[in-house]
Design a protein around this motif. Structure first.
Motif, mmCIF file in Angstrom:
data_model
loop_
_atom_site.group_PDB
_atom_site.id
_atom_site.type_symbol
_atom_site.label_atom_id
_atom_site.label_comp_id
_atom_site.label_asym_id
_atom_site.label_seq_id
_atom_site.Cartn_x
_atom_site.Cartn_y
_atom_site.Cartn_z
ATOM 1 N N LEU A 117 0.850 -1.193 0.000
ATOM 2 C CA LEU A 117 0.000 0.000 0.000
ATOM 3 C C LEU A 117 0.884 1.240 0.000
ATOM 4 C CD1 LEU A 117 -2.706 -1.055 2.600
ATOM 5 C CD2 LEU A 117 -3.101 -0.534 0.185
ATOM 6 N N LYS A 118 0.603 2.148 -0.914
ATOM 7 C CA LYS A 118 1.363 3.391 -1.041
ATOM 8 C C LYS A 118 0.406 4.571 -0.923
ATOM 9 C CE LYS A 118 4.632 1.196 -4.166
ATOM 10 N NZ LYS A 118 5.187 1.190 -5.528
ATOM 11 N N PRO A 119 0.906 5.733 -0.538
ATOM 12 C CA PRO A 119 0.033 6.907 -0.378
ATOM 13 C C PRO A 119 -0.677 7.361 -1.663
ATOM 14 C CG PRO A 119 2.101 7.256 0.751
ATOM 15 C CD PRO A 119 2.259 6.000 -0.053
ATOM 16 N N MET A 120 -0.115 7.091 -2.819
ATOM 17 C CA MET A 120 -0.756 7.411 -4.098
ATOM 18 C C MET A 120 -1.239 8.859 -4.190
ATOM 19 S SD MET A 120 -0.271 4.498 -5.437
ATOM 20 C CE MET A 120 -1.086 4.680 -6.992
ATOM 21 N N GLY A 121 -0.329 9.797 -4.064
ATOM 22 C CA GLY A 121 -0.680 11.209 -4.175
ATOM 23 C C GLY A 121 -1.082 11.846 -2.862
ATOM 24 N N ARG A 122 -1.272 11.069 -1.858
ATOM 25 C CA ARG A 122 -1.544 11.585 -0.521
ATOM 26 C C ARG A 122 -0.246 11.518 0.281
ATOM 27 N NH1 ARG A 122 -7.298 9.008 1.363
ATOM 28 N NH2 ARG A 122 -8.596 10.158 -0.094
ATOM 29 N N GLN A 123 -0.313 11.969 1.503
ATOM 30 C CA GLN A 123 0.874 11.938 2.345
ATOM 31 C C GLN A 123 1.051 10.599 3.049
ATOM 32 O OE1 GLN A 123 0.365 15.269 4.906
ATOM 33 N NE2 GLN A 123 0.380 16.707 3.216
ATOM 34 N N TYR A 124 -0.049 9.931 3.308
ATOM 35 C CA TYR A 124 -0.022 8.682 4.044
ATOM 36 C C TYR A 124 -1.007 7.693 3.420
ATOM 37 C CZ TYR A 124 2.000 11.543 7.811
ATOM 38 O OH TYR A 124 2.794 12.386 8.555
ATOM 39 N N VAL A 125 -0.819 6.434 3.758
ATOM 40 C CA VAL A 125 -1.806 5.409 3.464
ATOM 41 C C VAL A 125 -2.911 5.564 4.506
ATOM 42 C CG1 VAL A 125 -2.231 2.912 3.442
ATOM 43 C CG2 VAL A 125 -0.084 3.830 2.511
ATOM 44 N N HIS A 126 -4.161 5.505 4.088
ATOM 45 C CA HIS A 126 -5.290 5.641 5.000
ATOM 46 C C HIS A 126 -5.856 4.261 5.327
ATOM 47 C CE1 HIS A 126 -6.243 10.094 4.024
ATOM 48 N NE2 HIS A 126 -4.957 9.845 3.957
ATOM 49 N N LEU A 127 -5.991 4.010 6.619
ATOM 50 C CA LEU A 127 -6.506 2.734 7.113
ATOM 51 C C LEU A 127 -7.588 3.016 8.137
ATOM 52 C CD1 LEU A 127 -2.964 1.228 7.679
ATOM 53 C CD2 LEU A 127 -4.509 0.625 5.813
ATOM 54 N N SER A 128 -8.433 2.026 8.393
ATOM 55 C CA SER A 128 -9.482 2.249 9.388
ATOM 56 C C SER A 128 -9.611 1.057 10.326
ATOM 57 C CB SER A 128 -10.824 2.541 8.712
ATOM 58 O OG SER A 128 -11.241 1.446 7.946
ATOM 59 N N GLU A 129 -10.138 1.357 11.509
ATOM 60 C CA GLU A 129 -10.332 0.313 12.511
ATOM 61 C C GLU A 129 -11.496 -0.594 12.153
ATOM 62 O OE1 GLU A 129 -10.710 2.077 16.397
ATOM 63 O OE2 GLU A 129 -8.781 3.096 16.220
ATOM 64 N N GLY A 130 -12.460 -0.055 11.437
ATOM 65 C CA GLY A 130 -13.645 -0.831 11.097
ATOM 66 C C GLY A 130 -13.859 -0.911 9.597
ATOM 67 N N LEU A 131 -14.763 -1.767 9.211
ATOM 68 C CA LEU A 131 -15.029 -1.979 7.787
ATOM 69 C C LEU A 131 -15.854 -0.860 7.167
ATOM 70 C CD1 LEU A 131 -15.757 -5.799 7.945
ATOM 71 C CD2 LEU A 131 -13.662 -4.654 7.209
ATOM 72 N N HIS A 132 -16.599 -0.117 7.986
ATOM 73 C CA HIS A 132 -17.474 0.929 7.450
ATOM 74 C C HIS A 132 -16.677 1.986 6.685
ATOM 75 C CE1 HIS A 132 -20.822 3.667 7.038
ATOM 76 N NE2 HIS A 132 -20.085 4.620 7.596
#
Length: 185
Positions: A117-132
């Motif tokens: 997973l790469k930031p792809m134009g963002r500063q960071y990779v975005h992840l979440s605690e839940g599936l929503h």
């Protein structure tokens, strides 16, 4: 009170102001946390003729109703929680739960499983605690695919995680060895 269409439109404008191009509008954000005074944001919004009648209450409505909880108001200040493309903000490193999720689309899956997973134009990779939240992010472009990230292994491999608030975690690039396709239950 804003109607739903106006709320979405104002949310997009606030995203542009607080996450992407604040300098185009003369908005100065704190370099540490990306925040500004609510009054300063309101002045910039008012400068756009379409938004001359917007109030602080309207901004609060957008913040409150944002499904992805993109914004946060703390006292007299407002900021975008994550997703900045104009300057890299500093976040405090944190210890995430053992598993976080990332939503993407089917067409990106093979590259992610091969390269990580790469930031792809963002500063960071975005992840979440839940599936929503992962589902919301991943369903924007094509067929949704949910990935799980083994954060214990990622930390062991040198990945740093940062808590952005409201179940959202940010990370440096995540190696493919820490990523698995989440099987539907």
């Amino acid at each position: 009170m804003l109607n739903p269409a106006a709320e979405v439109s104002l949310s997009k404008f606030m995203t542009k102001l607080l996450r992407h191009t604040p300098s185009e509008y003369g908005l100065l954000l704190d370099p540490e946390d990306g925040s500004c005074l609510l009054g300063d944001l309101l002045s910039v919004i008012h400068a756009a003729p379409k938004w001359a009648g917007i109030t602080v209450e309207d901004i609060c409505q957008v913040v409150r109703n944002s499904e992805k909880q993109r914004f946060a108001i703390e006292g007299e200040r407002i900021k975008a929680r994550y997703g900045h493309s104009h300057a890299k903000l500093t976040y405090e490193p944190g210890t995430p739960p053992p598993v976080l999720y990332h939503g993407t689309n089917q067409s990106a899956l093979s590259a992610i499983l091969k390269e990580g997973l790469k930031p792809m134009g963002r500063q960071y990779v975005h992840l979440s605690e839940g599936l929503h939240f992962a589902s919301l992010a991943g369903s924007r472009r094509g067929r949704l695919v949910l990935l799980s990230v083994d954060t214990v292994r990622a930390v062991h491999l040198g990945v740093t995680f940062y808590y952005a608030g409201n179940e959202v975690w940010l990370a440096e690039p995540v190696p493919p060895a820490c990523i698995a396709l989440r099987e539907e239950e």
